[in-house]
Design an enzyme around this catalytic site. Structure first.
Site, PDB file in Angstrom:
ATOM      1  N   ASP A 143      26.591 -38.543  -7.244  1.00  0.00           N
ATOM      2  CA  ASP A 143      28.167 -38.853  -7.515  1.00  0.00           C
ATOM      3  C   ASP A 143      28.236 -40.088  -6.143  1.00  0.00           C
ATOM      4  O   ASP A 143      27.207 -40.698  -5.922  1.00  0.00           O
ATOM      5  CB  ASP A 143      29.098 -37.540  -6.467  1.00  0.00           C
ATOM      6  CG  ASP A 143      29.867 -38.212  -6.812  1.00  0.00           C
ATOM      7  OD1 ASP A 143      30.985 -39.145  -7.192  1.00  0.00           O
ATOM      8  OD2 ASP A 143      30.391 -37.408  -5.523  1.00  0.00           O
ATOM      9  N   SER A 144      29.363 -40.918  -5.871  1.00  0.00           N
ATOM     10  CA  SER A 144      28.955 -41.704  -4.571  1.00  0.00           C
ATOM     11  C   SER A 144      28.811 -41.581  -3.345  1.00  0.00           C
ATOM     12  O   SER A 144      28.585 -41.696  -2.364  1.00  0.00           O
ATOM     13  CB  SER A 144      30.536 -42.878  -5.228  1.00  0.00           C
ATOM     14  OG  SER A 144      31.710 -41.983  -5.035  1.00  0.00           O
ATOM     15  N   CYS A 183      30.517 -37.222 -11.260  1.00  0.00           N
ATOM     16  CA  CYS A 183      31.780 -38.530 -10.694  1.00  0.00           C
ATOM     17  C   CYS A 183      32.626 -38.774 -11.746  1.00  0.00           C
ATOM     18  O   CYS A 183      32.566 -39.121 -12.910  1.00  0.00           O
ATOM     19  CB  CYS A 183      30.735 -39.616 -10.459  1.00  0.00           C
ATOM     20  SG  CYS A 183      31.153 -40.768  -9.875  1.00  0.00           S
ATOM     21  N   GLU A 216      35.240 -37.892   2.581  1.00  0.00           N
ATOM     22  CA  GLU A 216      34.471 -38.290   3.415  1.00  0.00           C
ATOM     23  C   GLU A 216      34.140 -37.957   4.587  1.00  0.00           C
ATOM     24  O   GLU A 216      33.485 -38.244   5.410  1.00  0.00           O
ATOM     25  CB  GLU A 216      34.091 -39.531   3.057  1.00  0.00           C
ATOM     26  CG  GLU A 216      33.591 -39.964   1.174  1.00  0.00           C
ATOM     27  CD  GLU A 216      32.006 -39.416   1.386  1.00  0.00           C
ATOM     28  OE1 GLU A 216      31.027 -39.308   1.907  1.00  0.00           O
ATOM     29  OE2 GLU A 216      31.747 -38.565   0.083  1.00  0.00           O
ATOM     30  N   CYS A 222      38.062 -36.927  -9.887  1.00  0.00           N
ATOM     31  CA  CYS A 222      38.126 -37.198  -9.269  1.00  0.00           C
ATOM     32  C   CYS A 222      37.131 -35.979  -8.835  1.00  0.00           C
ATOM     33  O   CYS A 222      37.689 -35.145  -8.413  1.00  0.00           O
ATOM     34  CB  CYS A 222      37.816 -38.212  -7.958  1.00  0.00           C
ATOM     35  SG  CYS A 222      37.007 -38.910  -6.974  1.00  0.00           S
ATOM     36  N   HIS A 235      35.894 -35.446  -5.974  1.00  0.00           N
ATOM     37  CA  HIS A 235      36.541 -35.481  -4.263  1.00  0.00           C
ATOM     38  C   HIS A 235      37.459 -34.463  -4.223  1.00  0.00           C
ATOM     39  O   HIS A 235      37.260 -33.613  -3.662  1.00  0.00           O
ATOM     40  CB  HIS A 235      36.848 -36.023  -3.559  1.00  0.00           C
ATOM     41  CG  HIS A 235      35.257 -37.366  -3.401  1.00  0.00           C
ATOM     42  ND1 HIS A 235      34.697 -38.081  -4.423  1.00  0.00           N
ATOM     43  CD2 HIS A 235      34.894 -37.452  -2.085  1.00  0.00           C
ATOM     44  CE1 HIS A 235      33.521 -38.614  -3.564  1.00  0.00           C
ATOM     45  NE2 HIS A 235      33.540 -38.455  -2.451  1.00  0.00           N
TER      46      HIS A 235
END
Ligand code: DGL
Length: 266
Positions: A10-11, A73, A152, A184, A186
């Site tokens: 993932d990012s 992701c 984040e 997404c 997240h």
């Protein structure tokens, strides 16, 4: 081969929503997690940039090597996966197909909302996937660029988060959705706030469940499931700052994160 780890990418911390489900469903597997935090957020990147990142992460996984990759992701699953999947001799699973299937199974009024990154929305992949399963569905996709920075920074339930949820989810509710895909990875960390806002008439789809179910089937059918009594190993790597990933990651999924190492990819 079955003793090799599974790569998860993932990012940033988003793929940890998939790790959570992996730990519950496949507790004996080793995995290598890569968070490409130097390039976060992915949502505002071009398909070309994302292709470069995807290939360098796959080269990194090749060092171990991994026996399968979970593209944890939504952005890579929507934008890059279809272009690289045939270039590697291992199973690669994204989060879009499973989430689309879950959404189609869940909806009663055929009106499905998808929240995702801008890059994912631009690709139209979720709408295509859902409509390929059920052409009569209305799909409303919107980008939620404020969500990733909130997750984040570990702000799962403060006033900024509630405001952003109101701003993004409100218009979808007005369109009459009864199912909302958290497109997404997240976003499932914001599920409690989103669910409270959307109410019980909207079913939230966390893509990790269908994805891990698909992974289980792949491991079983290709004889790749790990069969050993040794303690499973979980390793976490990032391309950016390891301390912030460590702190927020522990807040999100707890002690499974013991150590985070920084690596520089080409
Ligand atoms: N978690 C990722 C996704 O599922 C990336 C989010 C981002 O970095 O913008 O799309």
């Amino acid at each position: 081969m079955n003793k090799q780890p599974i790569g998860v990418l993932d990012s940033g911390v988003g793929g940890l929503t998939v790790i959570k489900t992996l730990l519950a469903e496949l507790p004996d597997e080793d995995f290598i997690y890569f968070g490409d935090t130097a390039h976060l957020p992915y949502g505002n990147k071009t398909p070309e940039q994302l292709m470069t990142y995807a290939r360098s992460i796959m080269a990194f996984f090749g060092q171990f090597p991994v026996k399968a990759v979970v593209v944890a992701c939504g952005t890579h699953s929507s934008v890059t996966l279809q272009h690289i999947i045939n270039d590697y001799p291992i199973p690669m699973l994204g989060v879009v197909k499973g989430a689309a299937r879950s959404a189609v199974d869940a909806t009663s009024n055929q009106c499905i909302g998808v929240v995702a990154t801008q890059a994912t929305v631009n690709s139209g992949t979720f709408t295509r996937e859902i409509k390929s399963l059920r052409p009569d569905c209305t799909v409303v996709e919107i980008a939620c660029p404020k969500f990733v920075p909130l997750v984040e920074s570990g702000k799962l339930d403060d006033s900024d988060t509630r405001q952003a949820v109101h701003e993004y989810i409100g218009p979808l509710m007005d369109q009459g959705i009864d199912t909302l895909v958290l497109g997404c990875t997240h976003y499932p960390f914001l599920s409690p706030v989103i669910a409270e806002f959307a109410g019980s008439q909207v079913t939230l789809i966390d893509p990790s469940h269908a994805t891990v179910e698909e992974l289980k089937q792949v491991l079983r059918s290709q004889n790749l499931a790990r069969q050993t009594n040794e303690q499973p190993q979980r390793q976490f790597y990032v391309s950016g700052n390891q301390e912030s990933f460590f702190t927020v990651g522990k807040l999100l999924i707890g002690d499974v994160i013991q150590k985070v190492e920084q690596v520089f990819l080409d």
